[in-house]
Write an enzyme that holds these catalytic residues in place. Structure first.
Site, PDB file in Angstrom:
ATOM      1  N   ASP A  37     -26.263 -17.877   5.340  1.00  0.00           N
ATOM      2  CA  ASP A  37     -27.248 -18.943   5.190  1.00  0.00           C
ATOM      3  C   ASP A  37     -26.657 -19.937   4.196  1.00  0.00           C
ATOM      4  O   ASP A  37     -26.503 -19.618   3.012  1.00  0.00           O
ATOM      5  CB  ASP A  37     -28.558 -18.325   4.649  1.00  0.00           C
ATOM      6  CG  ASP A  37     -29.637 -19.379   4.429  1.00  0.00           C
ATOM      7  OD1 ASP A  37     -29.335 -20.589   4.567  1.00  0.00           O
ATOM      8  OD2 ASP A  37     -30.778 -18.990   4.113  1.00  0.00           O
ATOM      9  N   SER A  78     -22.135 -37.600  11.828  1.00  0.00           N
ATOM     10  CA  SER A  78     -22.882 -38.311  12.859  1.00  0.00           C
ATOM     11  C   SER A  78     -22.708 -39.810  12.697  1.00  0.00           C
ATOM     12  O   SER A  78     -22.404 -40.289  11.595  1.00  0.00           O
ATOM     13  CB  SER A  78     -24.363 -37.951  12.709  1.00  0.00           C
ATOM     14  OG  SER A  78     -25.186 -38.863  13.400  1.00  0.00           O
ATOM     15  N   TYR A  89     -32.654 -38.144   7.678  1.00  0.00           N
ATOM     16  CA  TYR A  89     -31.459 -37.553   8.293  1.00  0.00           C
ATOM     17  C   TYR A  89     -30.225 -38.388   7.937  1.00  0.00           C
ATOM     18  O   TYR A  89     -29.206 -37.851   7.483  1.00  0.00           O
ATOM     19  CB  TYR A  89     -31.649 -37.484   9.808  1.00  0.00           C
ATOM     20  CG  TYR A  89     -30.413 -37.045  10.559  1.00  0.00           C
ATOM     21  CD1 TYR A  89     -30.060 -35.701  10.606  1.00  0.00           C
ATOM     22  CD2 TYR A  89     -29.594 -37.974  11.205  1.00  0.00           C
ATOM     23  CE1 TYR A  89     -28.918 -35.291  11.289  1.00  0.00           C
ATOM     24  CE2 TYR A  89     -28.457 -37.580  11.882  1.00  0.00           C
ATOM     25  CZ  TYR A  89     -28.126 -36.242  11.921  1.00  0.00           C
ATOM     26  OH  TYR A  89     -26.991 -35.845  12.589  1.00  0.00           O
ATOM     27  N   LYS A 109     -26.783 -37.509   5.781  1.00  0.00           N
ATOM     28  CA  LYS A 109     -25.434 -37.626   6.362  1.00  0.00           C
ATOM     29  C   LYS A 109     -24.594 -38.675   5.619  1.00  0.00           C
ATOM     30  O   LYS A 109     -23.379 -38.528   5.509  1.00  0.00           O
ATOM     31  CB  LYS A 109     -25.502 -37.936   7.861  1.00  0.00           C
ATOM     32  CG  LYS A 109     -25.986 -36.756   8.706  1.00  0.00           C
ATOM     33  CD  LYS A 109     -24.989 -35.578   8.694  1.00  0.00           C
ATOM     34  CE  LYS A 109     -25.342 -34.510   9.722  1.00  0.00           C
ATOM     35  NZ  LYS A 109     -24.496 -33.311   9.614  1.00  0.00           N
TER      36      LYS A 109
HETATM   37  C1  EST Z   1     -27.895 -44.034  18.005  1.00  0.00           C
HETATM   38  C2  EST Z   1     -28.250 -45.330  18.281  1.00  0.00           C
HETATM   39  C3  EST Z   1     -29.546 -45.603  18.618  1.00  0.00           C
HETATM   40  O1  EST Z   1     -29.867 -46.887  18.882  1.00  0.00           O
HETATM   41  C4  EST Z   1     -30.482 -44.608  18.703  1.00  0.00           C
HETATM   42  C5  EST Z   1     -30.124 -43.305  18.421  1.00  0.00           C
HETATM   43  C6  EST Z   1     -31.167 -42.269  18.476  1.00  0.00           C
HETATM   44  C7  EST Z   1     -30.699 -40.866  18.274  1.00  0.00           C
HETATM   45  C8  EST Z   1     -29.553 -40.767  17.286  1.00  0.00           C
HETATM   46  C9  EST Z   1     -28.393 -41.597  17.830  1.00  0.00           C
HETATM   47  C10 EST Z   1     -28.808 -43.015  18.074  1.00  0.00           C
HETATM   48  C11 EST Z   1     -27.168 -41.490  16.922  1.00  0.00           C
HETATM   49  C12 EST Z   1     -26.755 -40.060  16.666  1.00  0.00           C
HETATM   50  C13 EST Z   1     -27.933 -39.275  16.133  1.00  0.00           C
HETATM   51  C14 EST Z   1     -29.088 -39.339  17.102  1.00  0.00           C
HETATM   52  C15 EST Z   1     -30.074 -38.314  16.555  1.00  0.00           C
HETATM   53  C16 EST Z   1     -29.163 -37.196  16.000  1.00  0.00           C
HETATM   54  C17 EST Z   1     -27.744 -37.749  16.091  1.00  0.00           C
HETATM   55  O2  EST Z   1     -26.899 -37.305  15.068  1.00  0.00           O
HETATM   56  C18 EST Z   1     -28.292 -39.795  14.753  1.00  0.00           C
END
Ligand code: EST
Length: 304
Positions: free
Chosen positions: A74, A151, A164, A168
């Site tokens: 964990d 991400s 989130y 990150k």
């Molecule tokens: C990227 C561009 C956008 O216009 C919308 C979204 C929605 C979901 C996002 C994605 C994104 C980028 C990558 C993430 C994702 C949710 C989890 C992932 O890591 C941030």
């Protein structure tokens, strides 16, 4: 012919420890490395909850015991991380993959303090604790690789992903800073910048339905923007979500390249927006472009 199998007998296996292996990229990477035809890797697949190990076990059924082991770990519990190190037979980890992570979407006002704290505990402090634990060994041996599942949301703000993205962004700062000093120890740090991944992510969409009780706390304008965002999100996932296999190639590159990069982008799709953010340092251009991209249904100029 013989050379192809030389690894099995002559070369020491690369010891790879991966966190967050019960599903998604962690599971996929553990299976890929453990099934290597030349058996070049010894994989320690770790997960918090061992009751979730069945899927992984099913996928690696044909793997040799020498190449694969599951361990409980964990990342939010420092004792658990240190206890895991003790269990590693080789007493060394050549490649550490910090993959354990959790997502969070929704208007900021809807998140409880506990929920937000958990995101940081897993994504940021979990990554820090894991690196802290394995770093002394790597420094001593003057070799090692640290690979982090990051991400697009670690590089640029995404609406309704505030917490989130904050976690990150923090991971990005951590790793970029570390990479500078770790050069002296021949330790390479690589961040894998993933976009949307085709997992069952979109099937879970109902959990953030705008009519959900938790959203009642927020004003109706925000609720309708969030509904628009979810629609956009659906399209984004349909149009650009990548298969895990495609993404795993980037991890392989970070593991095998003689001189791995600090960042690997699994998709070029968000590059125009990423570049816009970096080239217009004032930031308003990015904010405008992202707003247009998400809420007006049209793509950014660079995307047209
Ligand atoms: C990227 C561009 C956008 O216009 C919308 C979204 C929605 C979901 C996002 C994605 C994104 C980028 C990558 C993430 C994702 C949710 C989890 C992932 O890591 C941030």
């Amino acid at each position: 012919m013989y050379l192809r199998y030389a690894h099995m007998f002559l070369m020491e296996k690369k010891v790879v420890l991966i966190t967050g292996c019960s599903s998604g990229i962690g599971l996929g990477l553990a299976v890929l490395l453990a099934s290597d035809t030349c058996q070049r890797f010894k994989v320690y697949a770790t997960m918090r909850d061992l009751s979730k190990k069945e899927r992984l076990l099913e996928c690696v059924r044909n793997c040799h015991v020498d190449t694969f082991e599951i361990l409980q770990m964990d990342v939010t519990d420092q004792h658990s991380v240190l206890a895991t190190i003790e269990k590693i037979k080789e007493q060394r980890v050549d490649v550490l993959v910090c993959n354990a992570g959790v997502g969070l979407m929704g208007p900021l006002e809807c998140h409880t303090y506990e929920t937000m704290k958990n995101i940081f505990d897993v994504n940021l402090f979990g990554t820090i604790s894991t690196i802290q634990a394995f770093l002394p060994g790597m420094k001593q041996r003057k070799t090692g690789r640290i690979i982090i599942s990051s991400s697009v949301g670690g590089l640029q703000g995404i609406p309704f992903n505030d917490v989130y993205c904050a976690s990150k962004f923090a991971v990005e700062g951590l790793c970029e800073s570390l990479a500078i000093v770790l050069q002296h120890f021949n330790i390479h740090v690589s961040l894998i910048e993933c976009g949307p991944v085709s997992t069952n992510f979109m099937n879970n969409l109902h959990t953030w339905d705008p009519s959900d009780g938790c959203l009642q706390c927020v004003d109706s304008d925000t609720r309708s923007l969030y509904a628009q965002y979810l629609q956009h999100c659906k399209t984004i996932f349909q149009d650009v979500a990548q298969d895990t296999d495609e993404i795993l190639q980037m991890y392989l590159e970070a593991i095998e390249a003689p001189l791995p990069s600090l960042r690997y982008f699994t998709t070029q799709f968000f590059m125009p927006l990423t570049k816009l953010k970096l080239s217009c340092a004032g930031g308003s251009e990015y904010v405008q472009a992202m707003h247009k991209f998400v809420f007006s249904g049209t793509k950014t100029e660079e995307h047209q």
